[in-house]
Each structure stands twice: as C-alpha cells, then as structure tokens.
Motif scaffolding. Structure first.
Motif, mmCIF file in Angstrom:
data_model
loop_
_atom_site.group_PDB
_atom_site.id
_atom_site.type_symbol
_atom_site.label_atom_id
_atom_site.label_comp_id
_atom_site.label_asym_id
_atom_site.label_seq_id
_atom_site.Cartn_x
_atom_site.Cartn_y
_atom_site.Cartn_z
ATOM 1 N N VAL A 109 0.849 -1.194 0.000
ATOM 2 C CA VAL A 109 0.000 0.000 0.000
ATOM 3 C C VAL A 109 0.888 1.248 0.000
ATOM 4 C CG1 VAL A 109 -1.905 1.198 1.140
ATOM 5 C CG2 VAL A 109 -1.670 -1.298 1.405
ATOM 6 N N PRO A 110 1.023 1.910 -1.151
ATOM 7 C CA PRO A 110 1.784 3.158 -1.162
ATOM 8 C C PRO A 110 1.052 4.223 -0.350
ATOM 9 C CG PRO A 110 1.515 2.300 -3.396
ATOM 10 C CD PRO A 110 0.577 1.532 -2.506
ATOM 11 N N THR A 111 1.772 4.893 0.513
ATOM 12 C CA THR A 111 1.196 5.962 1.325
ATOM 13 C C THR A 111 2.319 6.862 1.823
ATOM 14 O OG1 THR A 111 0.148 6.449 3.463
ATOM 15 C CG2 THR A 111 1.168 4.290 3.255
ATOM 16 N N PRO A 112 2.077 8.175 1.883
ATOM 17 C CA PRO A 112 3.146 9.050 2.375
ATOM 18 C C PRO A 112 3.497 8.789 3.835
ATOM 19 C CG PRO A 112 1.153 10.314 1.858
ATOM 20 C CD PRO A 112 0.904 8.909 1.425
ATOM 21 N N SER A 113 2.643 8.058 4.559
ATOM 22 C CA SER A 113 2.959 7.748 5.963
ATOM 23 C C SER A 113 3.582 6.372 6.137
ATOM 24 C CB SER A 113 1.710 7.916 6.832
ATOM 25 O OG SER A 113 0.606 7.285 6.232
ATOM 26 N N CYS A 124 -3.890 1.007 -4.761
ATOM 27 C CA CYS A 124 -3.695 2.440 -5.026
ATOM 28 C C CYS A 124 -4.787 3.248 -4.345
ATOM 29 C CB CYS A 124 -3.745 2.727 -6.519
ATOM 30 S SG CYS A 124 -2.499 1.864 -7.467
ATOM 31 N N GLY A 125 -4.415 4.003 -3.339
ATOM 32 C CA GLY A 125 -5.353 4.929 -2.704
ATOM 33 C C GLY A 125 -5.463 6.210 -3.506
ATOM 34 N N ARG A 126 -6.509 6.958 -3.242
ATOM 35 C CA ARG A 126 -6.730 8.314 -3.775
ATOM 36 C C ARG A 126 -7.352 9.128 -2.653
ATOM 37 N NH1 ARG A 126 -5.027 10.944 -8.581
ATOM 38 N NH2 ARG A 126 -3.509 9.337 -9.138
ATOM 39 N N TYR A 127 -7.689 10.358 -2.921
ATOM 40 C CA TYR A 127 -8.324 11.250 -1.931
ATOM 41 C C TYR A 127 -7.434 11.334 -0.681
ATOM 42 C CZ TYR A 127 -12.029 9.645 -5.074
ATOM 43 O OH TYR A 127 -12.745 9.281 -6.192
ATOM 44 N N GLU A 128 -8.037 11.194 0.521
ATOM 45 C CA GLU A 128 -7.254 11.261 1.760
ATOM 46 C C GLU A 128 -6.736 9.892 2.182
ATOM 47 O OE1 GLU A 128 -6.382 14.248 3.247
ATOM 48 O OE2 GLU A 128 -7.302 14.992 1.400
ATOM 49 N N GLY A 129 -6.934 8.885 1.345
ATOM 50 C CA GLY A 129 -6.460 7.547 1.651
ATOM 51 C C GLY A 129 -7.595 6.563 1.862
ATOM 52 N N GLU A 158 3.115 -1.043 4.073
ATOM 53 C CA GLU A 158 2.761 0.344 3.759
ATOM 54 C C GLU A 158 4.065 1.083 3.495
ATOM 55 O OE1 GLU A 158 -0.844 2.009 5.936
ATOM 56 O OE2 GLU A 158 -0.008 0.578 7.370
ATOM 57 N N LEU A 159 4.223 1.565 2.275
ATOM 58 C CA LEU A 159 5.513 2.095 1.826
ATOM 59 C C LEU A 159 5.355 3.458 1.183
ATOM 60 C CD1 LEU A 159 6.878 -1.185 0.176
ATOM 61 C CD2 LEU A 159 7.488 -0.262 2.432
ATOM 62 N N SER A 160 6.348 4.318 1.406
ATOM 63 C CA SER A 160 6.363 5.654 0.828
ATOM 64 C C SER A 160 7.524 5.809 -0.136
ATOM 65 C CB SER A 160 6.510 6.697 1.943
ATOM 66 O OG SER A 160 6.759 7.973 1.386
ATOM 67 N N LEU A 161 7.266 6.466 -1.254
ATOM 68 C CA LEU A 161 8.341 6.755 -2.218
ATOM 69 C C LEU A 161 9.301 7.794 -1.690
ATOM 70 C CD1 LEU A 161 7.180 7.167 -5.881
ATOM 71 C CD2 LEU A 161 8.096 5.156 -4.745
ATOM 72 N N GLY A 162 8.804 8.779 -0.972
ATOM 73 C CA GLY A 162 9.687 9.854 -0.519
ATOM 74 C C GLY A 162 8.881 11.003 0.034
ATOM 75 N N ASP A 163 9.582 12.023 0.470
ATOM 76 C CA ASP A 163 8.955 13.125 1.204
ATOM 77 C C ASP A 163 8.453 14.232 0.292
ATOM 78 O OD1 ASP A 163 9.406 11.704 3.513
ATOM 79 O OD2 ASP A 163 11.300 12.699 3.948
ATOM 80 N N TYR A 164 7.432 13.910 -0.460
ATOM 81 C CA TYR A 164 6.701 14.861 -1.287
ATOM 82 C C TYR A 164 5.315 14.267 -1.414
ATOM 83 C CZ TYR A 164 9.103 11.372 -4.005
ATOM 84 O OH TYR A 164 9.662 10.192 -4.400
ATOM 85 N N VAL A 165 4.342 15.077 -1.806
ATOM 86 C CA VAL A 165 2.946 14.625 -1.783
ATOM 87 C C VAL A 165 2.429 14.390 -3.197
ATOM 88 C CG1 VAL A 165 0.619 15.093 -0.941
ATOM 89 C CG2 VAL A 165 2.591 15.901 0.367
ATOM 90 N N LEU A 166 2.060 13.155 -3.473
ATOM 91 C CA LEU A 166 1.416 12.788 -4.734
ATOM 92 C C LEU A 166 -0.091 12.848 -4.531
ATOM 93 C CD1 LEU A 166 3.644 9.659 -5.533
ATOM 94 C CD2 LEU A 166 3.934 11.999 -6.383
ATOM 95 N N ALA A 167 -0.840 12.694 -5.622
ATOM 96 C CA ALA A 167 -2.309 12.753 -5.527
ATOM 97 C C ALA A 167 -2.916 11.377 -5.273
ATOM 98 C CB ALA A 167 -2.878 13.362 -6.800
#
Ligand code: JE8
Length: 278
Positions: free
Chosen positions: A90-94, A116-121, A138-147
């Motif tokens: 699950v890709p997520t910024p957190s 793939c989540g969208r909106y607020e998750g 639950e994994l994040s690509l990096g410290d920036y915000v995707l949609a």
C-alpha cells in the motif's frame, strides 16, 4: 511473479505494458493484472469514497469495495502454487521508505497486490482486515505529496521488476552483481560519456581515452566520491570505512571529509578551509 494492481484509474497503469516491464510481461516472467476498484461497488454511482469520520477536508476511500476486491483477487491463487499468500503493498506518504533493499526483498515474493489509494487515503479497517490474512507493507516513495498511489506503483513495479531473473539483459544484470551491496546504498555513480569525442565544443575527460584502466577506475571512484559529497553527504556517514582505501581517504580529505573513530565525518571547520566557502 504475479502482480495485481487495484486502482480507480486503470488507464494510469498503462506504462506497465511498455519497455522492460512490458517485455517481461510478454515473456511471462511477470503476470500483471490491473483491476478497476469500481467493479466492487454495487450502487448506481459506483461510489468508492465518503466523508471522513471526525470531520476534516477531503474524502476517504470506503472499506467495502477494498474488502471485496481483495477477497475476489485472493480467491484466485496462482495455479502453480495455490498455498502462497500474497503480500499487499500500500503506497502511502505515511509508510516506511521504499528503498533498494525493500525492492530486493519484494522481488523474492511470488505474488504482490498493490492497492492504489486516492483522496485522503483508504479507511484504516480495510488495511487492518487485509493484515489479518496476509503480510501488508505500507511504503512511501519519498517526502513529497502525490495525488494517489498509482505513480508510486509504477515506480515500485519497475524497481522490483528489473531485479527478477531474466528481466534485464545480461550486461546490466552482470553489472549489478559486481555492485552486490547495491548502488545508492554506497556511493552515487559518476558521469558517463560516449561518442562523439567532441560535441558542441566539449571534449571527453582525457583520462577516459588514455587506455590506462587503473587510472580510469581511480578517476571514476574520485568522481563518485565528489558527487556523493556534493549531492548526498548523508550517504558518506553510512559508508563502512573498511571499504575506503588510502586513495579514497585522500580524495575525501580534499573534499573536507575524513575517517574519525570508525565513521566517515565532515572535517572540523578549523582543520579544513572549504574552497567553495560556507
Ligand atoms: C496519496 C504518496 C507514496 C508519496 C500515496 C498514496 C493516496 C493523506 N494525504 C494523501 C493527503 C494529501 C493527498 C494524499 C494523496 N494520496 C499519496 C501517496 C506517496 N507512496 N511518497 N507521496 N504521496 C496516496 C492518496
């Protein structure tokens, strides 16, 4: 490896049919199935989102379509190994960082499902219910915000896919073997050049045409060290000093870095005058 991707934008995953990953899919090294989450809605509007409990901005993905999607997908295991549980990514910024080491770990699994989540998750309960039945990352690509998670899935599938046996050409896979620790987890790569020897008034560093392979290897190493100092100094602190020979140490000293009590550290200001100032 089998990969299922669940998304409300299946067309966003079209690049998985192209290039390296697309060829691997054609050759059946990879089997990629993209699913439209809205298949698992039952209302006329095919609703996948609702307002957040507790208030706040935006919308949250409802748990029911996710639960039904994961039930349906996991009801069809690989015919050749019906006993294996898939891993849900699950890709997520957190999430925890998606690194080369994580890509290598996931490349060992035979079945990955990407959500793939969208909106607020995605409603937390959908993730928790999945975790009762399968490993969840639950994994994040990096410290920036995707949609949403789609671009992250493209990145992760490419990074994982190129590690699968038979996906890369021989030249590239052999090269990776010689970097067993993995690029990025040590030093950045230096610059590369090809023909023509002169282009728009710019030549190629003379050393590269000298035929002196020892000197070329040393120059490349110095370039890698200099780029790492300039662009990713935090990587130097992770270097094991036993991997640094006396020439590496001399190059680093000239760049203001030294080995101090078993670690690579910036030389104290009073002992080093930075030629660029600061
Ligand atoms: C996502 C993402 C990764 C990264 C991944 C999935 C699903 C909570 N926030 C969600 C609020 C602002 C909008 C966010 C949109 N979103 C972003 C990512 C990611 N992996 N490195 N950055 N962003 C989703 C919804």
């Amino acid at each position: 490896m089998r990969i299922d991707v669940v998304t409300i934008f299946p067309e966003y995953l079209a690049p998985l049919g192209v290039s390296l990953i697309g060829k691997a899919a054609e050759r059946r090294v990879l089997e990629i199935r993209t699913h439209d989450l809205r298949q698992w809605t039952s209302d006329v509007h095919r609703t996948v989102d609702d307002s957040p409990y507790g208030g706040g901005p935006g919308m949250v993905m409802k748990p029911e379509p996710w639960g039904d999607a994961l039930d349906a997908i996991t009801a069809n295991p690989l015919p050749e190994s019906p006993e294996v549980a898939p891993t849900l990514v699950v890709p997520t910024p957190s999430g925890r960082p998606f690194t080369q080491a994580k890509a290598a770990e996931l490349a060992e699994r035979s079945w990955l499902i990407f959500a793939c989540g969208r909106y607020e998750g995605i409603d937390r309960r959908a993730i928790e219910a999945a975790a009762d039945r399968m490993p969840v990352e639950e994994l994040s690509l990096g410290d920036y915000v995707l949609a949403g998670g789609e671009v992250a899935v493209l990145v992760m599938v490419e990074a994982i896919g190129r590690l699968l046996p038979g996906v890369l050409g021989n030249a590239d896979s052999a090269r990776d073997d010689s970097f067993a620790a993995g690029p990025m987890e040590s030093l950045l790569e230096g610059p590369v050049y090809t023909k023509p020897a002169q282009w728009r008034g710019r030549g190629v560093p003379e050393i590269l045409t000298s035929g002196n392979h020892g000197a070329i290897a040393r120059w490349r190493r110095d370039q890698a060290l200099a780029r790492t100092v300039a662009n990713r100094p935090e990587l130097l602190a992770r270097l094991d000093p036993v991997t640094l020979d006396k020439y590496d140490r001399a190059t680093l000293a000239g760049l203001g870095w030294e080995v101090r009590d078993g670690r690579v550290e910036r030389t104290e200001a009073e002992d080093f005058v930075d030629k660029q100032g600061s």
